[in-house]
Design an enzyme around this catalytic site. Sequence first.
Site, PDB file in Angstrom:
ATOM      1  N   LYS A 220       0.841  -1.195   0.000  1.00  0.00           N
ATOM      2  CA  LYS A 220       0.000   0.000   0.000  1.00  0.00           C
ATOM      3  C   LYS A 220       0.882   1.252   0.000  1.00  0.00           C
ATOM      4  O   LYS A 220       0.710   2.149  -0.802  1.00  0.00           O
ATOM      5  CB  LYS A 220      -0.922  -0.034   1.224  1.00  0.00           C
ATOM      6  CG  LYS A 220      -1.770   1.205   1.373  1.00  0.00           C
ATOM      7  CD  LYS A 220      -2.681   1.134   2.584  1.00  0.00           C
ATOM      8  CE  LYS A 220      -3.266   2.509   2.856  1.00  0.00           C
ATOM      9  NZ  LYS A 220      -4.154   2.556   4.003  1.00  0.00           N
ATOM     10  N   GLU A 226      10.589  -4.424   4.704  1.00  0.00           N
ATOM     11  CA  GLU A 226      10.743  -5.834   4.314  1.00  0.00           C
ATOM     12  C   GLU A 226      10.406  -6.018   2.834  1.00  0.00           C
ATOM     13  O   GLU A 226      11.120  -6.700   2.087  1.00  0.00           O
ATOM     14  CB  GLU A 226       9.807  -6.733   5.151  1.00  0.00           C
ATOM     15  CG  GLU A 226      10.177  -6.839   6.620  1.00  0.00           C
ATOM     16  CD  GLU A 226       9.530  -5.764   7.487  1.00  0.00           C
ATOM     17  OE1 GLU A 226       9.131  -4.707   6.942  1.00  0.00           O
ATOM     18  OE2 GLU A 226       9.440  -5.971   8.705  1.00  0.00           O
ATOM     19  N   GLY A 282      -4.710  -1.695   5.123  1.00  0.00           N
ATOM     20  CA  GLY A 282      -3.916  -2.851   4.673  1.00  0.00           C
ATOM     21  C   GLY A 282      -4.632  -4.169   4.905  1.00  0.00           C
ATOM     22  O   GLY A 282      -4.687  -5.029   4.029  1.00  0.00           O
ATOM     23  N   ARG A 283      -5.238  -4.338   6.093  1.00  0.00           N
ATOM     24  CA  ARG A 283      -5.873  -5.628   6.409  1.00  0.00           C
ATOM     25  C   ARG A 283      -7.224  -5.805   5.732  1.00  0.00           C
ATOM     26  O   ARG A 283      -7.873  -6.831   5.888  1.00  0.00           O
ATOM     27  CB  ARG A 283      -5.983  -5.799   7.922  1.00  0.00           C
ATOM     28  CG  ARG A 283      -6.652  -4.666   8.676  1.00  0.00           C
ATOM     29  CD  ARG A 283      -6.384  -4.768  10.178  1.00  0.00           C
ATOM     30  NE  ARG A 283      -6.829  -3.605  10.942  1.00  0.00           N
ATOM     31  CZ  ARG A 283      -6.128  -2.505  11.123  1.00  0.00           C
ATOM     32  NH1 ARG A 283      -4.938  -2.390  10.549  1.00  0.00           N
ATOM     33  NH2 ARG A 283      -6.582  -1.505  11.852  1.00  0.00           N
ATOM     34  N   GLU A 368      -5.005  -6.776  14.722  1.00  0.00           N
ATOM     35  CA  GLU A 368      -4.475  -5.460  14.358  1.00  0.00           C
ATOM     36  C   GLU A 368      -5.593  -4.416  14.488  1.00  0.00           C
ATOM     37  O   GLU A 368      -5.338  -3.257  14.770  1.00  0.00           O
ATOM     38  CB  GLU A 368      -3.903  -5.472  12.925  1.00  0.00           C
ATOM     39  CG  GLU A 368      -2.995  -4.287  12.644  1.00  0.00           C
ATOM     40  CD  GLU A 368      -2.221  -4.377  11.327  1.00  0.00           C
ATOM     41  OE1 GLU A 368      -0.997  -4.241  11.346  1.00  0.00           O
ATOM     42  OE2 GLU A 368      -2.857  -4.572  10.268  1.00  0.00           O
ATOM     43  N   HIS A 399      -6.189 -33.333  17.285  1.00  0.00           N
ATOM     44  CA  HIS A 399      -5.168 -34.279  17.758  1.00  0.00           C
ATOM     45  C   HIS A 399      -3.980 -33.554  18.359  1.00  0.00           C
ATOM     46  O   HIS A 399      -2.923 -34.145  18.539  1.00  0.00           O
ATOM     47  CB  HIS A 399      -4.728 -35.178  16.602  1.00  0.00           C
ATOM     48  CG  HIS A 399      -5.813 -36.116  16.164  1.00  0.00           C
ATOM     49  ND1 HIS A 399      -6.071 -37.304  16.805  1.00  0.00           N
ATOM     50  CD2 HIS A 399      -6.743 -35.999  15.183  1.00  0.00           C
ATOM     51  CE1 HIS A 399      -7.095 -37.903  16.209  1.00  0.00           C
ATOM     52  NE2 HIS A 399      -7.529 -37.125  15.236  1.00  0.00           N
ATOM     53  N   LYS A 521       9.315  -0.984  14.493  1.00  0.00           N
ATOM     54  CA  LYS A 521       9.915  -0.624  13.200  1.00  0.00           C
ATOM     55  C   LYS A 521      11.014   0.406  13.405  1.00  0.00           C
ATOM     56  O   LYS A 521      12.089   0.320  12.819  1.00  0.00           O
ATOM     57  CB  LYS A 521       8.860  -0.005  12.268  1.00  0.00           C
ATOM     58  CG  LYS A 521       7.837  -0.964  11.725  1.00  0.00           C
ATOM     59  CD  LYS A 521       6.960  -0.233  10.713  1.00  0.00           C
ATOM     60  CE  LYS A 521       5.726  -1.023  10.348  1.00  0.00           C
ATOM     61  NZ  LYS A 521       4.781  -0.287   9.525  1.00  0.00           N
TER      62      LYS A 521
END
Length: 555
Positions: A220, A226, A282-283, A368, A399, A521
Amino acid sequence: MASQKTFSEFQLATELPAWAKLQELYESQGKTLVLKKEFAADPKRFEKYAKTFVNYDGSKIMFDFSKNLINDEILKSLVQLAKDAKVTELRDAMFGGEHINFTEDRAVYHMALRNRSNKAMTVDGVNVAPGVDKVLQHMKEFSEQVRSGEWKGYTGKAITDVVNIGIGGSDLGPVMVTEALKHYAGALKVHFVSNIDGTHLAETLKVVNAETTLFLIASKTFTTAETITNATSAKNWFLSKTGGDQSNIAKHFAALSTNETEVAKFGIDVKNMFGFESWVGGRYSVWSAIGLAIALYIGYDNFEAFLKGAEAVDKHFTETPLEENIPLLGGLLSVWYNNFFDAQTHLVAPFDQYLHRFPAYLQQLSMESNGKSVTRGNVFTNYSTGSILFGEPATNAQHSFFQLVHQGTKLIPSDFILAAQSHNPIGDNLHQKMLASNFFAQAEALMVGKDEDQVKSEGATGGLVPHKVFSGNRPTTSILVQKITPANLGALIAYYEHVTFTEGAIWNINSFDQWGVELGKVLAKVIGKELETSADVSGHDASTNGLINQFKEWM
Ligand code: F6P
């Protein structure tokens, strides 16, 4: 533009009249409510609390809320809580394009991305529908060209592999949806690189060929460290494989972003840029150009069906009375457990291998959004907010960690998801029947449990008896989908988006910023510089200094 004041007539959720009523109901009824007895007393309980959503294409999703620790009076007060908290006013402001994300002064308008009925949707006086349509048209043309082989790489070969480089919302949505809709995939392979750990990129580049690979740089902001580092390394790899000719980049790199300046600076032709606007968080960006990997993988028509499924939930959420409003009820139940039963977690377990990344996707969406401790009135909350969402595909989880869900000391409200129709009905549907039997059995076992008498009647004696007792009365919501289609997956995601919205509206927090990710960050940037030299560091606390210095010695 809405100021936060509009929604902050109260400061804290605990000040709402219905909150006190619910506290009283928890003490007098909720904490002693026994689901088995409620079912025995009311033969219509399932019919009453199971709600069916009908998608735009007629397919259905049932949300069975009947195995939750509620009765009519509790539900009525939960709905009253939504009224007191003015959830519908905030919802309408959001759908009206107002700047409800007030700490970033932005609208929250991802619903405009799935407005396939093309009605006018306005932010700051501008109808955004034509702009959304234009990008979708571009995505359609591009994805069709690449899928058909008409789009050629620099040596004239068709594209075989797509590598999406992004992180957070620019990764989790496309990863989850392409996995969930693998059944609809064409010939293109998709790969995702998110981790700054060089292993992620290196292992991906091992299996692709520069001549036939398309890189989608999904960010965005186009400034996420990263992503830009991974994208730069991918570009360098591409140039090293292709003789260093920069002009080849145009055929192999596209950008999905809001930031044209940074895209151009990176060296991607802005003709190959698919844009979206700052009102897409973003999400919530899977519906935007960030979904290009999905359109490439499953085809544009399926991507459109995915959007329409979500749009149908938006319609339900905005038009259905509160008592019947499925996402609103889901959100209210979450508040009920989180704040009155002190539940800390929320388990989402899909009985569906295709949905194996769904819980990871929901983690960003929920945590978030609602991992906040300051209200829209700018004061600290005196109550618990965002739940810790976790999950894995059942029956595998059954399990492993389901032991704690059944017999642990914590109350873990759980959502189980099953598609009635499998895309892979192998063994004469034997697998599907086994899967489904576990879906039904887990919710039943969590509710009915097993008491001491039963354990004894089965032969257990002495000290073994308490170990074999299941308290039961553990709440679940069973979500039964007819089939995992693009439309139904879109609907499921939109359901959880509006659940998250409802929770945040009641807690009176801003579900749409994410200041909490910033500090780490900033510190990483400082430490990154310190890692450039061999000198010992001493400017942090003793633990951080010690770890950094040990790392330098071992690196
Ligand atoms: O740091 C968190 C975050 O901003 C998320 O909200 C977002 O989805 C992710 O980083 C990636 O951001 P971008 O798409 O701008 O690279």
